[in-house]
Scaffold this active site. Structure first.
Site, PDB file in Angstrom:
ATOM      1  CG  ASP A 370      -1.934  54.979 -24.178  1.00 43.91           C
ATOM      2  OD1 ASP A 370      -1.230  54.528 -23.371  1.00 43.91           O
ATOM      3  OD2 ASP A 370      -3.008  54.636 -24.784  1.00 43.91           O
ATOM      4  CG  ASP A 391      -0.502  51.860 -19.693  1.00 44.15           C
ATOM      5  OD1 ASP A 391       0.348  51.295 -18.860  1.00 44.15           O
ATOM      6  OD2 ASP A 391      -1.547  51.609 -20.105  1.00 44.15           O
TER       7      ASP A 391
END
Length: 554
Positions: A370, A391
């Site tokens: 992230d 991600d």
């Protein structure tokens, strides 16, 4: 049915919560001479009132700060999100009020982005709360507002059809010229490499890029990747800029900390507020709040001016982010944003933005899981470097990343890598992520084991995720199936994952997982054109009037 009831039925036809939609339009229906503008304002005003009620209800949710600090921070962040949602709705109302009925469609893409952000902020609010009892209390308080925001997105997305109900079709001489669907993100560059919505003064301020996309001659910084090439990033020479304030670790500036420079932003400031951050490592959490628009922050280059931290989700206010921007018109150049929590830190964001019309150039975003959060609204990144593992490019905004290096790192044992995770909530919303002319490769630590660790182009954070890879260079470590399903979810069945004109040994489109990702495909040039810079801001309608050259192609 009466004429007004027929109008309500037609407008609400494309919404998901039709009864609530009908109630929200009742005030306009009582006026026999109501226009499309009146109905649109009624829908938005109804959403505003419910968001206010939701904010009030969330404020009444009781959380013991000492016993459950994580939930307390989540609820506080939720209040912040709802407050930002009100700002977006008020901007929408102002824009609609300032429009004539005939110019509403021309502003549809902007209105759609603002209202889509409202819904995204509501859903993100709930995702931050893990305590089931507290989550249920907040959800009940904001449920009506969430549904009305969802309806408003669909109403604005269908604005051309709604205008036709009032006899304002694209065939009328008094109506706007034909234009692409407002649900598409629009972004256009001039030949000097900046969005056309930048003023001439801003483009001059930032300096011109050369044809290689690296900027005019200045400081060099090499990327840490393994491809045998010199991927030098050039930082434009901006020595002639006179900043409002200077930040320097050695005390040679006005302040020693970036946060102090932001706090010096003058009340009722007009124009650009310029902050120069000299070379140094600034270990601090930086937040540009929404009341400080139009900041231009520049450093001495990637790897020289560094903002860093090691924040992990749940342990700090604004839980995991090193640098957060919440303001309109933020621009940055020549800086590194870093989160040093490491792969064991899980969610640890280096940079987050939820301001509209944000643009960063020649910057590096360094983290693991992230790393880079394009939270909501319109954002543009060019000639940047983004590092991460899981991600690491994620969000619910409208983001275009162009001419940038995407560097994948080595994750923890038994983990995989996913480059993107788009969270588009509503099919007709403006959200989506486009990577255009980017280079995707492993860093030096991943390279020797790059075939042992699975690396995917992305996975869908939500059911309507939209991710487009166009004319990117994909290294050999990209898994041939391309995308990975989100665990314990069915998002892969409805998300949209598109590719066009990609190159490199990782471009194995004949082996993509089209069985699970039924909407994945290599799109045609005609469809790819919808995601090019020109169409993303309806440049064919207004660009000729700006006097700038057109670069609308792929």
């Amino acid at each position: 049915m009466s004429a007004s009831m027929k109008m309500i039925t037609s407008i609400c036809e494309g919404t998901s919560y039709k009864e609530m939609c009908a109630r929200s339009l009742e005030s306009a229906a009582k006026n026999s001479s109501a226009t499309a503008k009146d109905y649109l304002l009624a829908a938005i005003h109804a959403t505003v009132e419910e968001v206010k009620k939701g904010l009030e209800a969330t404020g009444k949710v009781s959380v013991n700060k000492e016993a459950d600090r994580s939930s307390h921070l989540a609820v506080e962040e939720c209040k912040n999100f709802l407050d930002s949602a009100l700002d977006s709705l008020n901007d929408t109302i102002t824009s609609v009020m300032d429009s004539t009925t005939h110019t509403l469609e021309e502003r549809a893409h902007e209105l759609l982005s603002w209202v889509t952000a409202v819904h995204a902020l509501h859903t993100t609010c709930l995702e931050f709360i893990t305590n089931p009892e507290i989550k249920s209390a907040v959800e009940n308080g904001i449920n009506n507002a969430t549904q009305l925001a969802h309806n408003a997105v669909n109403i604005i997305a269908d604005l051309p059809e709604i205008l036709s109900l009032f006899g304002l079709s694209n065939n009328d001489e008094s109506s706007p010229s034909p234009s692409p669907s407002p649900s598409r993100r629009r972004l256009l560059l001039t030949d000097d490499g900046f969005p056309t919505w930048f003023s001439a003064a801003d483009r001059k301020l930032l300096g011109k890029h050369n044809k290689g996309g690296g900027g005019s001659k200045g400081n060099k910084n090499k990327n840490n990747d393994h491809n045998g090439k010199d991927n030098t990033v050039y930082v434009a020479n901006i020595a002639n800029i006179k900043p409002n304030v200077v930040v320097a670790k050695d005390g040679s500036g006005n302040f020693k900390r970036i946060s102090e420079a932001i706090a010096a932003y003058p009340a009722n400031n007009n124009g650009r507020f310029i902050i120069y951050v000299k070379a140094g490592v600034y270990d601090e959490q930086v937040i540009i709040d929404k009341k400080k628009p139009n900041i231009f922050m520049y450093g001495d280059g990637i790897g020289k001016t560094i903002v860093t931290g090691n924040r992990i989700a749940g342990k700090n206010l604004d839980p995991s982010t090193t640098f957060s921007n919440e303001a309109f018109g933020f621009i940055a150049r020549g800086m590194t944003f870093r989160n040093e929590a490491g792969p064991q830190g899980h969610r640890a964001v280096a940079f987050r933005s939820k301001g509209d019309k944000v643009a960063l150039f020649d910057c590096s975003f360094e983290g693991n899981q992230d790393t880079f959060y394009y939270q909501v609204l319109r954002q543009f990144y060019r000639n940047c470097v983004i590092y991460g593992t899981i991600d690491f490019i994620f969000g619910k905004g409208d983001a275009v990343i162009q001419d940038s290096d995407i560097i994948v790192r080595k994750p923890m044992p038994n983990q995989f890598n996913t480059i993107t995770a788009d969270g588009k909530d509503i099919e007709k919303g403006s959200n989506g992520l486009v990577l255009h002319h980017c280079r995707i490769r492993p860093d030096n630590y991943l390279y020797p084991v790059r075939f042992d660790i699975k690396t995917y182009l992305g996975r869908p954070w939500s059911a309507n995720a939209l991710t487009v890879f166009m004319k990117c260079e994909l290294a050999d470590f990209i898994r041939p199936e391309g995308f990975r399903v989100w665990d314990n979810a069915q998002n892969h069945k409805t998300c949209q994952m598109f590719e066009f004109g990609n190159t490199g040994p990782g471009n194995k489109t004949d082996r993509r997982d089209s069985k699970n990702f039924s909407h994945w495909r290599v799109i045609s040039p005609e469809e790819a054109a919808k995601y090019t810079p020109g169409q993303f801001i309806m440049g064919h309608d207004w660009l000729p009037q700006t006097g700038f050259p057109n670069r609308l192609g792929l």
